[in-house]
Design an enzyme around this catalytic site. Sequence first.
Site, mmCIF file in Angstrom:
data_model
loop_
_atom_site.group_PDB
_atom_site.id
_atom_site.type_symbol
_atom_site.label_atom_id
_atom_site.label_comp_id
_atom_site.label_asym_id
_atom_site.label_seq_id
_atom_site.Cartn_x
_atom_site.Cartn_y
_atom_site.Cartn_z
ATOM 1 N N ASP A 31 7.250 8.421 8.823
ATOM 2 C CA ASP A 31 6.424 8.281 7.614
ATOM 3 C C ASP A 31 6.856 9.354 6.618
ATOM 4 O OD1 ASP A 31 4.039 8.283 5.806
ATOM 5 O OD2 ASP A 31 3.211 6.970 7.346
ATOM 6 N N GLY A 36 -0.015 8.124 3.275
ATOM 7 C CA GLY A 36 -0.640 8.481 4.556
ATOM 8 C C GLY A 36 -0.848 9.989 4.642
ATOM 9 N N TYR A 150 4.130 -5.573 -5.504
ATOM 10 C CA TYR A 150 3.785 -5.638 -4.084
ATOM 11 C C TYR A 150 4.056 -7.037 -3.536
ATOM 12 C CZ TYR A 150 0.625 -5.052 0.007
ATOM 13 O OH TYR A 150 0.068 -4.978 1.275
ATOM 14 N N THR A 180 -8.171 -5.449 5.809
ATOM 15 C CA THR A 180 -8.610 -4.756 7.020
ATOM 16 C C THR A 180 -9.189 -3.403 6.623
ATOM 17 O OG1 THR A 180 -6.891 -5.895 8.256
ATOM 18 C CG2 THR A 180 -7.814 -3.939 9.286
HETATM 19 P P1 NAD Z 1 -1.544 3.034 4.184
HETATM 20 O O1 NAD Z 1 -1.209 3.355 2.780
HETATM 21 O O2 NAD Z 1 -2.687 3.735 4.812
HETATM 22 O O3 NAD Z 1 -0.288 3.224 5.130
HETATM 23 C C1 NAD Z 1 1.036 3.020 4.718
HETATM 24 C C2 NAD Z 1 1.892 4.157 5.251
HETATM 25 O O4 NAD Z 1 3.267 3.929 4.881
HETATM 26 C C3 NAD Z 1 1.504 5.520 4.692
HETATM 27 O O5 NAD Z 1 1.337 6.457 5.740
HETATM 28 C C4 NAD Z 1 2.666 5.884 3.798
HETATM 29 O O6 NAD Z 1 2.855 7.287 3.668
HETATM 30 C C5 NAD Z 1 3.818 5.179 4.486
HETATM 31 N N1 NAD Z 1 4.966 4.912 3.620
HETATM 32 C C6 NAD Z 1 4.975 4.328 2.395
HETATM 33 N N2 NAD Z 1 6.227 4.241 1.926
HETATM 34 C C7 NAD Z 1 7.039 4.788 2.881
HETATM 35 C C8 NAD Z 1 8.436 5.005 2.973
HETATM 36 N N3 NAD Z 1 9.272 4.640 2.010
HETATM 37 N N4 NAD Z 1 8.934 5.583 4.101
HETATM 38 C C9 NAD Z 1 8.089 5.969 5.098
HETATM 39 N N5 NAD Z 1 6.758 5.794 5.059
HETATM 40 C C10 NAD Z 1 6.239 5.211 3.958
HETATM 41 O O7 NAD Z 1 -1.780 1.437 4.214
HETATM 42 P P2 NAD Z 1 -2.231 0.489 5.417
HETATM 43 O O8 NAD Z 1 -3.469 -0.200 4.977
HETATM 44 O O9 NAD Z 1 -2.232 1.216 6.703
HETATM 45 O O10 NAD Z 1 -1.067 -0.588 5.406
HETATM 46 C C11 NAD Z 1 -0.043 -0.618 6.397
HETATM 47 C C12 NAD Z 1 0.811 -1.854 6.208
HETATM 48 O O11 NAD Z 1 0.024 -3.043 6.356
HETATM 49 C C13 NAD Z 1 1.459 -1.960 4.815
HETATM 50 O O12 NAD Z 1 2.749 -2.491 4.959
HETATM 51 C C14 NAD Z 1 0.566 -2.931 4.082
HETATM 52 O O13 NAD Z 1 1.259 -3.612 3.073
HETATM 53 C C15 NAD Z 1 0.146 -3.859 5.214
HETATM 54 N N6 NAD Z 1 -1.149 -4.511 4.907
HETATM 55 C C16 NAD Z 1 -2.331 -3.847 5.043
HETATM 56 C C17 NAD Z 1 -3.524 -4.482 4.746
HETATM 57 C C18 NAD Z 1 -4.849 -3.820 4.923
HETATM 58 O O14 NAD Z 1 -5.875 -4.437 4.608
HETATM 59 N N7 NAD Z 1 -4.952 -2.619 5.428
HETATM 60 C C19 NAD Z 1 -3.509 -5.818 4.277
HETATM 61 C C20 NAD Z 1 -2.270 -6.449 4.117
HETATM 62 C C21 NAD Z 1 -1.097 -5.804 4.458
#
Ligand code: NAD
Length: 313
Positions: A31, A36, A150, A180
């Site tokens: 990460d 995050g 996105y 989620t």
């Molecule tokens: P989040 O922002 O909490 O987590 C994403 C993580 O990815 C973060 O820790 C961030 O620092 C890291 N990150 C971003 N760009 C990066 C890079 N270039 N290299 C390394 N790390 C990187 O979001 P989340 O809700 O945990 O989402 C996780 C995944 O699930 C994402 O791909 C998101 O698109 C997908 N998603 C989540 C939801 C939801 O409702 N939570 C819905 C649809 C899709």
Amino acid sequence: MKIVVTGGAGFLGSHLCGKLLEQGHEVICIDNLLTGSEKNIEEYKSNSNFKFLKQDVSHRFEIESEVDQIYHLASPASPNKNSLKSYHALPFGTMMVNSMGTWQMAEIALAKKAKLFFASTSEVYGDPLEHPQKEEYRGNVSTTGPRSIYDESKRFGETIVAAFVRSRDLDGRIIRIFNTYGPKMALDDGRVVIEFVTAGLAGKPFPVFGDGKQTRSFCYVSDMIDGIIAAMEKGEKGEIYNLGNPQEFTILELAQKIKKITGSVSEVEHVLELPEDDPVRRCPDISKAKKKLDWEPKVSLEEGLKKLVEYLR
Ligand code: NAD
Ligand code: UDP
């Protein structure tokens, strides 16, 4: 097994790391901490099966050890323009990680003979014209609108995985995650559940965008993590699976539930017009996941909200 989780310090990724460690696997969490936080993984650092690598996965890097599975979750995910963690604030990082980042993780998966999981999103359906959304539906998405950063980069990420599966025999699967929520979501993330719960607990108005009649279907994080692992374990190469909770609520109903659970004095405040391209209805058809992954969510919205409120208190 030795398992890589990109985005492992984020909301979903950190829960996934925890569950995989519980199951006795070795976990490499990668990460760049863009959205995050190291706080999310602090509790795992004393576990000798856990390694953290601070790395932007859009740029070239090597993983020295063997790897059996890669969960590629890295990407900003919030559409709320008021948040510095939103993909509007991070347009280039978002496009890069879902395109070049996915490409790179697919190359690494091939080189390591590992299975790849790509975290796609319900946003690939855009503002859907079909309801509920099935995996076959191709979506109603703008290529240039505000959400395209996105939506279109996730769609291209799916294309990359599908091409690697078809032309280079990658063992990859695509999972479309629907809204989620739960503990460890950043408080300043801006997505609706965390915004409303923090507003309710602080006695501040619930900031509703538009008339609040738009719908979403909210999945509690423990259910989603079970679904994610089921998709890696039981999901077939090249297949796409919707994961989410099919109970659908309006945003006004969500505010009412949170008001009741927090016992708050907060009232709804219509603060903005509905943002451009904000989907009016969203609800997953999860029959494929039920049948093929033997998975369905167990936690109701009320139970999940109670857990989140308890955690935040
Ligand atoms: P989040 O922002 O909490 O987590 C994403 C993580 O990815 C973060 O820790 C961030 O620092 C890291 N990150 C971003 N760009 C990066 C890079 N270039 N290299 C390394 N790390 C990187 O979001 P989340 O809700 O945990 O989402 C996780 C995944 O699930 C994402 O791909 C998101 O698109 C997908 N998603 C989540 C939801 C939801 O409702 N939570 C819905 C649809 C899709
Ligand atoms: N929303 C809202 N107030 C907020 C945040 C979001 O009314 O403070 C609305 C938003 O316009 C959308 C829905 O709630 O219609 C879900 O938004 P979220 O940011 O959680 O993610 P989305 O499902 O739009 O990707």
